[in-house]
Design a protein around this motif. Sequence first.
Motif, PDB file in Angstrom:
ATOM      1  N   LEU A 110       0.821  -1.210   0.000  1.00  0.00           N
ATOM      2  CA  LEU A 110       0.000   0.000   0.000  1.00  0.00           C
ATOM      3  C   LEU A 110       0.859   1.266   0.000  1.00  0.00           C
ATOM      4  O   LEU A 110       0.550   2.253  -0.681  1.00  0.00           O
ATOM      5  CB  LEU A 110      -0.927  -0.045   1.234  1.00  0.00           C
ATOM      6  N   GLY A 111       1.974   1.249   0.779  1.00  0.00           N
ATOM      7  CA  GLY A 111       2.862   2.416   0.832  1.00  0.00           C
ATOM      8  C   GLY A 111       3.459   2.691  -0.537  1.00  0.00           C
ATOM      9  O   GLY A 111       3.526   3.843  -0.995  1.00  0.00           O
ATOM     10  N   HIS A 112       3.865   1.633  -1.212  1.00  0.00           N
ATOM     11  CA  HIS A 112       4.437   1.757  -2.553  1.00  0.00           C
ATOM     12  C   HIS A 112       3.388   2.272  -3.529  1.00  0.00           C
ATOM     13  O   HIS A 112       3.668   3.140  -4.378  1.00  0.00           O
ATOM     14  CB  HIS A 112       4.986   0.389  -2.997  1.00  0.00           C
ATOM     15  N   ALA A 113       2.154   1.757  -3.406  1.00  0.00           N
ATOM     16  CA  ALA A 113       1.063   2.223  -4.289  1.00  0.00           C
ATOM     17  C   ALA A 113       0.858   3.726  -4.115  1.00  0.00           C
ATOM     18  O   ALA A 113       0.686   4.467  -5.089  1.00  0.00           O
ATOM     19  CB  ALA A 113      -0.228   1.464  -3.974  1.00  0.00           C
ATOM     20  N   GLY A 122       0.978  16.717  -5.306  1.00  0.00           N
ATOM     21  CA  GLY A 122       1.694  17.999  -5.264  1.00  0.00           C
ATOM     22  C   GLY A 122       1.859  18.477  -3.835  1.00  0.00           C
ATOM     23  O   GLY A 122       2.319  17.719  -2.974  1.00  0.00           O
ATOM     24  N   ASN A 123       1.429  19.709  -3.552  1.00  0.00           N
ATOM     25  CA  ASN A 123       1.613  20.257  -2.196  1.00  0.00           C
ATOM     26  C   ASN A 123       0.324  20.257  -1.397  1.00  0.00           C
ATOM     27  O   ASN A 123       0.198  20.993  -0.419  1.00  0.00           O
ATOM     28  CB  ASN A 123       2.135  21.694  -2.286  1.00  0.00           C
ATOM     29  N   ASP A 124      -0.638  19.476  -1.794  1.00  0.00           N
ATOM     30  CA  ASP A 124      -1.969  19.544  -1.174  1.00  0.00           C
ATOM     31  C   ASP A 124      -2.228  18.409  -0.178  1.00  0.00           C
ATOM     32  O   ASP A 124      -1.685  17.316  -0.327  1.00  0.00           O
ATOM     33  CB  ASP A 124      -3.042  19.478  -2.271  1.00  0.00           C
ATOM     34  N   PRO A 125      -3.125  18.675   0.794  1.00  0.00           N
ATOM     35  CA  PRO A 125      -3.571  17.562   1.645  1.00  0.00           C
ATOM     36  C   PRO A 125      -4.456  16.632   0.815  1.00  0.00           C
ATOM     37  O   PRO A 125      -5.055  17.077  -0.162  1.00  0.00           O
ATOM     38  CB  PRO A 125      -4.393  18.266   2.733  1.00  0.00           C
ATOM     39  N   PHE A 126      -4.524  15.372   1.196  1.00  0.00           N
ATOM     40  CA  PHE A 126      -5.324  14.435   0.395  1.00  0.00           C
ATOM     41  C   PHE A 126      -5.870  13.306   1.257  1.00  0.00           C
ATOM     42  O   PHE A 126      -5.244  12.881   2.219  1.00  0.00           O
ATOM     43  CB  PHE A 126      -4.482  13.858  -0.759  1.00  0.00           C
ATOM     44  N   ILE A 215       4.364  12.936   3.914  1.00  0.00           N
ATOM     45  CA  ILE A 215       4.394  11.472   4.051  1.00  0.00           C
ATOM     46  C   ILE A 215       5.254  10.844   2.957  1.00  0.00           C
ATOM     47  O   ILE A 215       5.868   9.792   3.160  1.00  0.00           O
ATOM     48  CB  ILE A 215       2.946  10.875   4.030  1.00  0.00           C
ATOM     49  N   PHE A 216       5.356  11.523   1.796  1.00  0.00           N
ATOM     50  CA  PHE A 216       6.115  10.920   0.685  1.00  0.00           C
ATOM     51  C   PHE A 216       7.619  10.854   0.991  1.00  0.00           C
ATOM     52  O   PHE A 216       8.278   9.896   0.610  1.00  0.00           O
ATOM     53  CB  PHE A 216       5.858  11.688  -0.617  1.00  0.00           C
ATOM     54  N   GLU A 238       6.015   6.545  11.703  1.00  0.00           N
ATOM     55  CA  GLU A 238       7.177   7.444  11.764  1.00  0.00           C
ATOM     56  C   GLU A 238       6.700   8.905  11.825  1.00  0.00           C
ATOM     57  O   GLU A 238       7.206   9.705  12.608  1.00  0.00           O
ATOM     58  CB  GLU A 238       8.064   7.201  10.531  1.00  0.00           C
ATOM     59  N   TYR A 239       5.696   9.215  10.995  1.00  0.00           N
ATOM     60  CA  TYR A 239       5.143  10.577  10.985  1.00  0.00           C
ATOM     61  C   TYR A 239       4.576  10.918  12.367  1.00  0.00           C
ATOM     62  O   TYR A 239       4.826  11.999  12.921  1.00  0.00           O
ATOM     63  CB  TYR A 239       4.053  10.713   9.910  1.00  0.00           C
TER      64      TYR A 239
END
Length: 292
Positions: A110-113, A122-126, A215-216, A238-239
């Motif tokens: 899932l992290g890789h996806a 980009g720079n936005d929350p999602f 997160i990226f 981690e975050y």
Amino acid sequence: MQAVKKAVIPAAGLGTRMLPISRCVPKEMFPIVDRPAISYLVNEAIDSGMTEVLIITGREKDAIEDYFDYSPEYDQALTAKGRELEVELIHGEISRGNIFFTRQKEKRGLGHALMCARSFVGNDPFAVLYGDDMVFSETPVCKQLADVYEKYGKPVVGLKTVTKEQLRKFCSMKAEPIEGTANEYTVTDMIEKPAPGKEYTDLAILGRVLLTPEIFDILETTAPGAGGEIQLTDAMAEYARRYGMVGLEFEGKRFDLGSKLGFLEANLYAGTKHPEVGEKFTEILKEFAKGL
Ligand code: UTP
């Protein structure tokens, strides 16, 4: 605080718990009465105010993309029979919002996806809607999460209280209630699939999170975890340890469509509530249950 306008739906997984059918039919396309699961998720995002939705697909998942396309053969056949209203309804269902697709070329978790969504975000929350997790709620869950994001300006994880047995399969939160709220928490760590005695609380992440682009950077350096896959929960842990997150125990009934029981249960639930067949189906179900 910036409004949340983007949503990502990872839907590239193998779905091994739903073999043999998942070899040919993506689990995100399994029907919930008369619509595929993915349609409920897209509608949830759009009903939550999100205008751009990215679906992450992969090989053998073309049916997902086809669902959101027009089908002139059906349009013509229905129109010829005077069933224009149905054409309009179908077009309305598949034309909501801006839907984008990208492929995860290797199924590495899932992290890789999610990494495949980086340039879209980009720079936005999602918001992230796990593609096999369906929730029926009064207020769409993504909206519930977006409201909390706008209140605190921090990433939000969607939580439910689960049993100790269920916790072994989920991610246990290190969480403290936020004073003056009924269902909001400060989250400072989390542990995936905790062994007995290792869990923090009975609160687990179930299917919806709202993240920010930071997160990226963490995902990029996240080593493969459970099952050799890059786990989103490892990056979120981690975050949470670095910056803290907010947890929201959301309102709604949630089903795991990636499991046989969850899929069957979701259809029973949605079937009894369906505007066209709900009443009759409930009668059938009651009659059927008498013989069990
Ligand atoms: P799951 O772990 O439930 O999906 O991921 P899976 O790997 O398909 O399931 P099983 O265990 O083999 O049955 C949650 C969501 O993340 C997506 C899945 O499609 C699902 O919607 N996912 C998972 C990806 O997009 N890519 C992956 O590499 C893994």
